[in-house]
Every structure is written in structure tokens, then in C-alpha cells.
Motif scaffolding. Sequence first.
Motif, PDB file in Angstrom:
ATOM      1  N   SER A   1      54.057  50.255  68.515  1.00  0.00           N
ATOM      2  CA  SER A   1      53.548  51.633  68.506  1.00  0.00           C
ATOM      3  C   SER A   1      52.477  51.786  69.567  1.00  0.00           C
ATOM      4  N   LEU A   2      51.590  50.804  69.627  1.00  0.00           N
ATOM      5  CA  LEU A   2      50.499  50.858  70.593  1.00  0.00           C
ATOM      6  C   LEU A   2      51.042  50.818  72.022  1.00  0.00           C
ATOM      7  N   TYR A   3      52.037  49.934  72.226  1.00  0.00           N
ATOM      8  CA  TYR A   3      52.658  49.792  73.541  1.00  0.00           C
ATOM      9  C   TYR A   3      53.203  51.141  74.018  1.00  0.00           C
ATOM     10  N   LEU A   4      53.921  51.804  73.112  1.00  0.00           N
ATOM     11  CA  LEU A   4      54.511  53.103  73.470  1.00  0.00           C
ATOM     12  C   LEU A   4      53.432  54.169  73.646  1.00  0.00           C
ATOM     13  N   ALA A   5      52.436  54.147  72.751  1.00  0.00           N
ATOM     14  CA  ALA A   5      51.387  55.171  72.791  1.00  0.00           C
ATOM     15  C   ALA A   5      50.601  55.094  74.099  1.00  0.00           C
ATOM     16  N   VAL A   6      50.242  53.867  74.483  1.00  0.00           N
ATOM     17  CA  VAL A   6      49.447  53.697  75.711  1.00  0.00           C
ATOM     18  C   VAL A   6      50.190  54.275  76.905  1.00  0.00           C
ATOM     19  N   ARG A   7      51.498  53.995  76.980  1.00  0.00           N
ATOM     20  CA  ARG A   7      52.271  54.482  78.130  1.00  0.00           C
ATOM     21  C   ARG A   7      52.502  55.980  78.066  1.00  0.00           C
ATOM     22  N   SER A   8      52.604  56.476  76.857  1.00  0.00           N
ATOM     23  CA  SER A   8      52.774  57.916  76.682  1.00  0.00           C
ATOM     24  C   SER A   8      51.531  58.655  77.166  1.00  0.00           C
ATOM     25  N   ILE A   9      50.372  58.090  76.822  1.00  0.00           N
ATOM     26  CA  ILE A   9      49.117  58.727  77.231  1.00  0.00           C
ATOM     27  C   ILE A   9      48.962  58.628  78.748  1.00  0.00           C
ATOM     28  N   ARG A  10      49.303  57.450  79.290  1.00  0.00           N
ATOM     29  CA  ARG A  10      49.095  57.208  80.710  1.00  0.00           C
ATOM     30  C   ARG A  10      50.032  58.048  81.564  1.00  0.00           C
ATOM     31  N   ARG A  11      51.308  58.168  81.125  1.00  0.00           N
ATOM     32  CA  ARG A  11      52.284  58.831  81.992  1.00  0.00           C
ATOM     33  C   ARG A  11      52.671  60.214  81.487  1.00  0.00           C
ATOM     34  N   GLY A  12      52.089  60.605  80.350  1.00  0.00           N
ATOM     35  CA  GLY A  12      52.416  61.922  79.811  1.00  0.00           C
ATOM     36  C   GLY A  12      51.678  63.010  80.567  1.00  0.00           C
TER      37      GLY A  12
ATOM     38  N   LEU B   1      58.265  55.104  80.504  1.00  0.00           N
ATOM     39  CA  LEU B   1      58.198  53.669  80.793  1.00  0.00           C
ATOM     40  C   LEU B   1      58.706  53.449  82.210  1.00  0.00           C
ATOM     41  N   ASN B   2      58.137  52.475  82.913  1.00  0.00           N
ATOM     42  CA  ASN B   2      58.654  52.176  84.241  1.00  0.00           C
ATOM     43  C   ASN B   2      59.921  51.317  84.102  1.00  0.00           C
TER      44      ASN B   2
ATOM     45  N   PRO C   1      63.723  46.795  74.366  1.00  0.00           N
ATOM     46  CA  PRO C   1      64.439  46.311  73.183  1.00  0.00           C
ATOM     47  C   PRO C   1      63.952  44.927  72.738  1.00  0.00           C
ATOM     48  N   MET C   2      63.456  44.157  73.689  1.00  0.00           N
ATOM     49  CA  MET C   2      62.960  42.824  73.368  1.00  0.00           C
ATOM     50  C   MET C   2      61.545  42.916  72.790  1.00  0.00           C
ATOM     51  N   ILE C   3      60.743  43.833  73.354  1.00  0.00           N
ATOM     52  CA  ILE C   3      59.383  44.041  72.843  1.00  0.00           C
ATOM     53  C   ILE C   3      59.449  44.500  71.393  1.00  0.00           C
ATOM     54  N   ALA C   4      60.450  45.341  71.105  1.00  0.00           N
ATOM     55  CA  ALA C   4      60.601  45.854  69.742  1.00  0.00           C
ATOM     56  C   ALA C   4      60.942  44.747  68.750  1.00  0.00           C
ATOM     57  N   GLN C   5      61.394  43.590  69.271  1.00  0.00           N
ATOM     58  CA  GLN C   5      61.639  42.441  68.391  1.00  0.00           C
ATOM     59  C   GLN C   5      60.374  41.633  68.169  1.00  0.00           C
ATOM     60  N   ASP C   6      59.265  42.136  68.716  1.00  0.00           N
ATOM     61  CA  ASP C   6      57.985  41.489  68.512  1.00  0.00           C
ATOM     62  C   ASP C   6      57.874  40.155  69.237  1.00  0.00           C
ATOM     63  N   ARG C   7      58.580  40.048  70.353  1.00  0.00           N
ATOM     64  CA  ARG C   7      58.451  38.817  71.150  1.00  0.00           C
ATOM     65  C   ARG C   7      57.252  38.972  72.076  1.00  0.00           C
TER      66      ARG C   7
ATOM     67  N   GLN D   1      59.454  54.403  62.051  1.00  0.00           N
ATOM     68  CA  GLN D   1      58.040  54.234  61.708  1.00  0.00           C
ATOM     69  C   GLN D   1      57.218  53.854  62.947  1.00  0.00           C
ATOM     70  N   ILE D   2      57.851  53.058  63.829  1.00  0.00           N
ATOM     71  CA  ILE D   2      57.148  52.659  65.057  1.00  0.00           C
ATOM     72  C   ILE D   2      56.915  53.874  65.934  1.00  0.00           C
ATOM     73  N   ILE D   3      57.925  54.738  65.980  1.00  0.00           N
ATOM     74  CA  ILE D   3      57.803  55.946  66.805  1.00  0.00           C
ATOM     75  C   ILE D   3      56.736  56.875  66.222  1.00  0.00           C
ATOM     76  N   GLU D   4      56.789  57.070  64.907  1.00  0.00           N
ATOM     77  CA  GLU D   4      55.757  57.896  64.258  1.00  0.00           C
ATOM     78  C   GLU D   4      54.379  57.317  64.541  1.00  0.00           C
ATOM     79  N   GLY D   5      54.295  55.999  64.384  1.00  0.00           N
ATOM     80  CA  GLY D   5      53.016  55.317  64.621  1.00  0.00           C
ATOM     81  C   GLY D   5      52.488  55.563  66.019  1.00  0.00           C
ATOM     82  N   SER D   6      53.394  55.592  67.002  1.00  0.00           N
ATOM     83  CA  SER D   6      52.909  55.773  68.369  1.00  0.00           C
ATOM     84  C   SER D   6      52.315  57.170  68.545  1.00  0.00           C
ATOM     85  N   TYR D   7      52.875  58.159  67.857  1.00  0.00           N
ATOM     86  CA  TYR D   7      52.302  59.507  67.968  1.00  0.00           C
ATOM     87  C   TYR D   7      50.972  59.601  67.228  1.00  0.00           C
TER      88      TYR D   7
END
Lengths: 405, 226
Positions: free
Chosen positions: A11-22, B98-99, B107-113, A319-325
Motif C-alpha cells: 500500500s505504501l509503495y503504491l501510495a508514495v508513487r501515486s503522490i509523487r506522480r499524481g 509507476l515507471n 506483481p512480485m512486490i505484491a508477493q511481499d518479496r 485491501q492493499i488498494i484501499e490502503g494505498s488511498y
Amino acid sequence: MVHNGGFGRVSLYLAVRSIRRGNRSTLLLTILIIALVMVLMNFLSIIIGGVVTLYNDQMIDYQYSHIIIEPREKQTYISNADGLVKRLKGIPGVYGVTAHLSTGVTITNPNKGNFQSLSLVSYNPDDEQEVTQFQRVIIDGDDLSKGDTDQILIGALLAGKEDESLDKLPSLGGVKVGDRVTVAYNNGVVKSYRVKGIYESLHALIDHGAYVTKNEMDSVLKTSDIATEILVKGKSAEDAPDLKYTIMGFGVEEKVKTWSEKSQGILGDAIESLNLINTIMKVVALVVASVVIFIVTYINIINRKKQIGILKAIGIRKQIIEGSYLLQVLFQCACGAVVGILMLNGIVFALTINQIRFPMGYLVPVIDYSSVAFSIVLLCIVSLISAFIPARQVAGEEILDAMRG
Amino acid sequence: MIDVVDLKKVYQMGLVEVGALKGVTIHIDKGEFVGIMGPSGSGKSTLLHQLGLLDTPSSGTIRLNSTEITRLSDEERTWYRLMHLGYVFQDYALVSELNVMENVAIPMIAQDRPIDECYEAAKSVLKEVGLLERKDHLVYELSGGEQQRVSIARALVNNPEIIFADEPCANLDTENSRVVLELFRSVNKDLGQTIVMVSHEPWHMEYFDRIIFIRDGVIDEERMRE
Ligand SMILES: Nc1ncnc2c1ncn2[C@@H]1O[C@H](COP(=O)(O)OP(=O)(O)O)[C@@H](O)[C@H]1O
Ligand SMILES: [Mg+2]
């Protein structure tokens, strides 16, 4: 087979990029709105806090000091006042002690015939200057000194103006330093006094009063060693409750009260209605915030519907997507809170430079950080709820529907 | 590997029922590169969506590697897609925030690797599709053909058991289409990757090991015999 891994991290990974590139301007606008809501939620508190501080300072400086000692139950006077003053002065943490004796009088301005009934207060000038601040607000003439017998100190509102239509309260109609006034005591004594000084504390109650020395009143009333109240000055207003218990611990049997216990009733009603307005304003601000956050998140999420569909298609849990928002909204709240606090400080700075004059003096704006913290927490909760609703709705859609955009 | 028995999908359009799949039974072996062909509206995408767990069929059974996937819960299906399947869509379906490398790695990150491991894997598949030097670009900076190769890299990164591709060349010119088809063929030949690809371009047929023709929601037995 199914596991919960990576909820926060992905969620954090997606959120950070969403904020940065949104969308930068949407983000800035949202942060600005949250900041403004925070300002709105705290602005009135700053003013109320300033007014309360102003009142409190005046009450401490001219009326109650930190601790006020009153006669025992069912007694009119504190007996053995001199001894008590001496004992109080010996208590650690006591910086000054002064005994007041007051009595009802009618003061007349013989030149114009104006008269006012009030409670004339007497004090020992040497003790008084250790406790209250009359000597600092004398606008004309001088403070009383110990030996003064036919001199009186009167408040600016009581003295009044030559043109009485300018007076805020009924007055003696423009008494000046050097003029003589007639004081009629309850016991029948009538005496003429020379006005030695005029003070203006901006505390209406005090400025509509008059003072003579304690020796003078004792000689008129034929009393000695009694007082109607004793004021005690301690280290600071905040330490007053501690000092109260110290004094009680020294076996003082008179009623011992702190300035805030004494002043509760006076400001209570006014502050309560201000606080009610303040609460209403906070609720309105919160509603505005929640609606704005809802709309912003909703539009944000609708615009990313296809993207959400893609993420779900490749196997990312909703849930991960919701979490990112939700994380994005938390980030917005955090930025909004920082900007809001900066704005509040800016307002305080502006109000310090361009002071607002209230009837009782210049407002000293004070930020109540506990109320600020509370508003941040409330704002975060409201924002999370407002964001969660659209996030959940869109993240819960069928993959193929979402992917069609 | 893939066993489909009497698969039906009915869409409810108001009061009208549209039968998109009317009883499809197919078998696909591990390592096959299968083309699903047929006229527009014949049900190719619908079939692929059912096989790829992107939709739920009205009736019938689908087994992937002996897992009866029609019985899985929503959560389990999500996990299955992540762990076992790869997708390539007609419109590339990349994530614009995403770049290139992040798109491939997600898809790999989503597996928590660990992130580093994910990025290493992403770089190695990007190298395979010839786009390593574009890894830090944003998606919109790439041409359609390049975007589709990124999307193939993303489908490959988790070493899926099956890759599903729905008309991946429909938006590409012939030259880029060839690049994509060659890529699929090499992945299929070199790695033994099972691929199920929908297409309606007759010239694609030469790339497929086997072609399943479909018409009006049923397997077109006549053309199968050709
Ligand atoms: N979501 C849907 N709702 C209603 N009908 C649909 C839906 N998706 C597809 N169809 C119908 O199902 C049939 C098969 O569609 P599709 O699988 O997309 O065909 P193809 O991919 O072969 O062009 C078509 O008649 C189409 O109109
Ligand atoms: Mg189709």
C-alpha cells in the motif's frame, strides 16, 4: 494458500508513487483546504484563549492576585489580620501579601454634585506594591503612600470625563488629580479627600473603584487588625493551586481560594457561549473537510478506476488498494496539519504585530496546542472515513468493469 | 494443464439474456502456444476472462493444474492470479503512476518479496524484451509496441504457469506485431511457457502450435478439422 502479506508495505509503495506522480495541483489544493479547515477549527480558540488570558491577567494583577483569603464561615472580617499577614509572608513560595479592608461608601464630586455608591477599598501601600500593579497603571498623579490620610486613589471610569456622554459607566463627572471629593461612610462619618492619583487598569470593575490607605480607613472605622480579604502573590498563576495547599498546610483556617476558583463565575457565561460558537465552527469545518476529502478522493479514485482494475487483475488484493488511498489521505492530512500550524503561527504573528484592542486591553493571541492536536486527530479520522467510502466502492468493483474505465 | 468442461457464460442485459459462451469444452497442455480465433463478438475474450479468473462463469468447470478454480473464494482467486497467471491486454494495461521497472516488478512486490530482488528480476525480464535501457521511463514516454513489451515483461516476471493474452497486437502495426509475436514464440520455445492468445488476424496463425476456433460462443468443429 491465501496470505495477508505485504498489506502495509505494498500500500505504501503504491501510495508514495501515486503522490509523487499524481496530479500536483490537486494534491496542493487538498493540502491547502485541510490547512484552512485546521485554521478555521482553531482560530476562534486563539481569540478566546487570548481574551481569557487577558481577563485572567487583569484579575490577577488588580483584583485577586494568585491566592485570596477570605473570612471564615459566618464571619464578616478576618480577625488578627496583621498576624496572619506576617505568617503568610513567612511561607516559602509566597512573594507578597497584602490585606484589604473595604466598606460601603458614597463618593460625591462637590463641584458637579455627581455621586456614586461603591465599596471603598483600603490597603497598605508598601504591601500592596508587592502584590498588585496599581502603581504601574496610574495615568495621572501618584500612588498612595503609607502616611497618606486625606488622599484617595480613584479609577478612571469612576473619575469619568467632563463630557459625561463619553463615559462608559456612571461617573463622578470628570474628577482630576488635585480635586476634592466627599466620602460618606456607612457609620455616618463624612470626609473630604484630595484625589492623589487616577489609575486605569482597563478592568471595568476595578476602574470603577477607589482606594485609601488602610491606616486611614482604620482610623475612620475605629478598627484595627482586621481585613475583609488578604491577597497572596506566588511564583506564577499556574502554581496557585500548589500554593493554596501549602498555605492550608500551614494551618490557615480562613477560606483559601485560588484566583481561578474565584473568577470562575465572572467569565464563565461569556466564555461558555463563545465556546459553543467555537464548537459549532469546528463541527462545520469538519463537515466541510469531510465533504471536500470525499469529493477529492472520489474524483481521484474514479479517474484511477482503470488503474485499480489493472492492479486487481494482476492479483493485487483490494485491501492493499484501499490502503494505498488511505495512506495518501493520511499524507495529505499530515501536510495539511503542518501548513495549518504554520498558518496559525502566521496569524498569531500578525495579531501580535497589529494588536487588536479589546475593551479590557490588547489581545494576546495564544495557540492552544492541545486543541490543535485534537483537531488534527479529528481531521484525520474524518478524512479517513470520507476517503474509505469511495475507495472501498471502487476497489470492490468487478475487475472487468473497472478495467473498462 | 487447462481443462474446461461445458463452460457457459450468460450475460444478463436487462430482461434479455445474452449467451456469450454456450458450452465450451477444451483441453490445453503444458507448454502449448494456443491461439483462440474467431470473428468479432464470438466470445473469445469472454472465454479468456473465464480461464484467467477475471470473471466467473455461469456454469461448467475449469481446472488449472488440477485446481478446480470455479470453487475458489474471491481472495483465493486473487492470490491464484498473482502467483500462477500472467496477463497481456490489448490496451497494454500499464499503471501510469509507476515507471517501466516498477510496472514490471509490481506483481512480485505484491508477493511481499524484497524490493531489490523484485527490481533485479524486473531488469532481467526487461532485458529479455529489449527495454532495459528504458527502465526508468514513465509509461507514456514509450511507443505502443514498447508498452506492449513492458506488459509482456510484467506477465513474465513471476514465472507464471500460463500467460493469457487478449489481442495483444490489435493496436500495433505489422512490424511491432511481429516483434511481440516473436517474443511470445521465443518465451514459449525457450522457457516452455504455456500461452493462450486471442487473435483475429489470420496471419498470426503461423505462430501458434494449435488454434481453437470459436463462433457464436461454441467451438467451431468444422474449422478445427482444417
Ligand atoms: N459485460 C458484458 N455484458 C453483456 N454482454 C457482453 C459483455 N461482454 C461481452 N458481451 C457479449 O458477449 C459476446 C461475446 O463477446 P466477447 O467475448 O467480447 O467477443 P470477442 O472477444 O470474441 O469479440 C458479444 O455478443 C458481446 O456483446
Ligand atoms: Mg475481444
